[in-house]
Enzyme design. Structure first.
Site, mmCIF file in Angstrom:
data_model
loop_
_atom_site.group_PDB
_atom_site.id
_atom_site.type_symbol
_atom_site.label_atom_id
_atom_site.label_comp_id
_atom_site.label_asym_id
_atom_site.label_seq_id
_atom_site.Cartn_x
_atom_site.Cartn_y
_atom_site.Cartn_z
ATOM 1 N N ASP A 217 0.850 -1.196 0.000
ATOM 2 C CA ASP A 217 0.000 0.000 0.000
ATOM 3 C C ASP A 217 0.876 1.232 0.000
ATOM 4 O O ASP A 217 0.581 2.218 -0.672
ATOM 5 C CB ASP A 217 -0.944 -0.009 1.201
ATOM 6 C CG ASP A 217 -2.052 -1.011 0.947
ATOM 7 O OD1 ASP A 217 -1.830 -2.202 1.190
ATOM 8 O OD2 ASP A 217 -3.105 -0.600 0.432
ATOM 9 N N ASN A 227 1.923 -3.204 4.048
ATOM 10 C CA ASN A 227 0.987 -4.032 3.288
ATOM 11 C C ASN A 227 0.024 -4.709 4.269
ATOM 12 O O ASN A 227 0.189 -4.611 5.496
ATOM 13 C CB ASN A 227 1.742 -5.071 2.458
ATOM 14 C CG ASN A 227 0.839 -5.772 1.458
ATOM 15 O OD1 ASN A 227 0.135 -5.106 0.678
ATOM 16 N ND2 ASN A 227 0.828 -7.085 1.464
ATOM 17 N N LYS A 228 -0.952 -5.380 3.739
ATOM 18 C CA LYS A 228 -2.025 -6.001 4.535
ATOM 19 C C LYS A 228 -1.508 -6.655 5.813
ATOM 20 O O LYS A 228 -0.467 -7.321 5.793
ATOM 21 C CB LYS A 228 -2.742 -7.036 3.644
ATOM 22 C CG LYS A 228 -3.849 -7.825 4.289
ATOM 23 C CD LYS A 228 -4.902 -6.982 5.000
ATOM 24 C CE LYS A 228 -5.564 -5.971 4.107
ATOM 25 N NZ LYS A 228 -6.408 -5.014 4.888
HETATM 26 C C1 RUB Z 1 -4.884 -4.638 0.082
HETATM 27 C C2 RUB Z 1 -3.419 -4.876 0.133
HETATM 28 C C3 RUB Z 1 -2.709 -5.049 -1.173
HETATM 29 C C4 RUB Z 1 -2.116 -3.691 -1.605
HETATM 30 C C5 RUB Z 1 -1.551 -3.743 -3.012
HETATM 31 O O1 RUB Z 1 -5.413 -4.189 1.309
HETATM 32 O O2 RUB Z 1 -2.797 -4.838 1.173
HETATM 33 O O3 RUB Z 1 -1.663 -5.945 -1.048
HETATM 34 O O4 RUB Z 1 -3.105 -2.704 -1.557
HETATM 35 O O5 RUB Z 1 -2.568 -3.949 -3.942
HETATM 36 P P1 RUB Z 1 -6.980 -3.757 1.372
HETATM 37 P P2 RUB Z 1 -2.373 -3.545 -5.481
HETATM 38 O O6 RUB Z 1 -7.764 -4.955 0.972
HETATM 39 O O7 RUB Z 1 -7.183 -3.347 2.789
HETATM 40 O O8 RUB Z 1 -7.181 -2.616 0.410
HETATM 41 O O9 RUB Z 1 -1.218 -4.343 -5.972
HETATM 42 O O10 RUB Z 1 -3.672 -3.939 -6.116
HETATM 43 O O11 RUB Z 1 -2.098 -2.091 -5.530
#
Ligand code: RUB
Length: 328
Positions: A217, A227-228
């Protein structure tokens, strides 16, 4: 420069997008950034501004409102920096007095699309690098739903079929999104509960995980990733099991304004963990984990593999406008 009030929420498109981001109906950092820019593009079509100043101010403010609906989403907030930089550049290079509101309008639409194109182009490049890097792997591990990590897995699976272990991702089960998408692409997918991660990553007698692929994120200036929630435990297990951890992400998730010593992590409602919990119980529900850079083998970005400590300087070189401070 930005309007601090939330008046934009009276507009249905902005309101719906804001709520969908907050409730994680729009999920994952990339989708949040795309939804922010798409929503403001649609909203703009329904607006009528009498001055360039108002057009600029209200566009930037509505972008900022959506980009900050969740606190750890710099791919979206960096987009506002891009908008401010490009619009000011446009006004400085055109003879200010000669620009009509209509021309400024077209420019705003063009810039919003440019940022969406940067996101799309970054993803294409990441997938191109990832395809080659992970083509030989047979067993991969991923967590939650990262649209970027998922695309890399799907593409590299075309070269050599893989088994992918996916965590369910409590409390909102975003791992199910990943699992469904991988299955759609006929990838051999195995779901585990989050708490089984360490065993699956470290114990090769079971399914020999070759690499952990996660998204991000946010990237901190020192190279740490956010990240998550669960990502830190997974990275610790990977270190113990000597498995590489790749954070697969557009580099524009770098947050140059993050306070590295005490980064703010989004806290979600306790009801997500236990809707009818005893009232005496305190539940803490962080959305994300910080992952110290020492646990990250490399970032896989649109510029290829990058060591965590080098990411910040590379991003500043390629996107100098990321340094723009947005006065809120
Ligand atoms: C989602 C999450 C994803 C990152 C990257 O968390 O942690 O790994 O956002 O995603 P949530 P991307 O479900 O709380 O949004 O690669 O799609 O940007």
């Amino acid at each position: 420069m930005l309007q601090s009030n939330m008046d934009y929420l009276s507009h249905p498109i902005i309101k719906q997008t804001y709520e969908d981001i907050k409730n994680i109906k729009i999920q994952g950092a990339t989708n949040v950034a795309i939804a922010t820019f798409e929503a403001v593009k649609k909203w703009l079509k329904q607006q009528n501004f009498s001055s360039i100043e108002n057009l600029y101010k209200h566009t930037a403010s509505s972008l900022w409102l959506l980009a900050t609906a969740r606190p750890n989403e710099p791919l979206a907030t960096n987009g506002v920096r891009f908008f401010v930089y490009r619009f000011e550049e446009f006004m400085a290079t055109s003879n200010g007095d000669d620009v009509t509101v209509g021309e400024a309008y077209s420019m705003v639409e063009k810039i919003l699309q440019e940022y969406l194109d940067i996101i799309a182009q970054s993803k294409r490049e990441i997938v191109r690098f990832g395809r080659a890097l992970f083509a030989p792997a047979q067993t991969l591990f991923t967590h939650c739903h990262s649209s970027t990590a998922e695309s890399v897995i799907i593409e590299s699976n075309k070269h050599l079929p893989k088994t992918v272990i996916v965590t369910e991702t409590r409390p909102l089960y975003q791992g199910r999104i990943t699992a469904k998408n991988l299955i759609k692409h006929k990838i051999n997918t195995i779901m585990i509960v989050d708490s089984a991660s360490a065993r699956f990553i470290t114990d090769d007698s079971f399914l020999p995980v070759e690499a952990v692929l996660i998204g991000a994120d946010e990237i901190l200036p020192n190279g740490d990733a956010i990240n998550k929630v669960g990502s830190y435990s997974i990275a610790l297990a990977a270190k113990e099991g000597k498995k590489p951890v790749y954070v697969i992400t557009p580099s524009l998730k770098l947050n140059l304004y993050a306070d590295t010593s005490g980064v703010k992590i989004e806290l979600r409602p306790p009801q997500e963990v236990w809707p009818d919990a005893p009232s005496e119980l305190k539940i803490i529900n962080p959305a994300f984990d910080p992952i110290p850079k020492e646990y990250i083998t490399a970032y896989l970005t649109e510029f290829g593999l990058i060591e965590p400590t080098k990411l910040s300087s590379i991003v500043k070189k390629h996107y100098p406008w990321i340094l723009i401070n947005i006065p809120t």
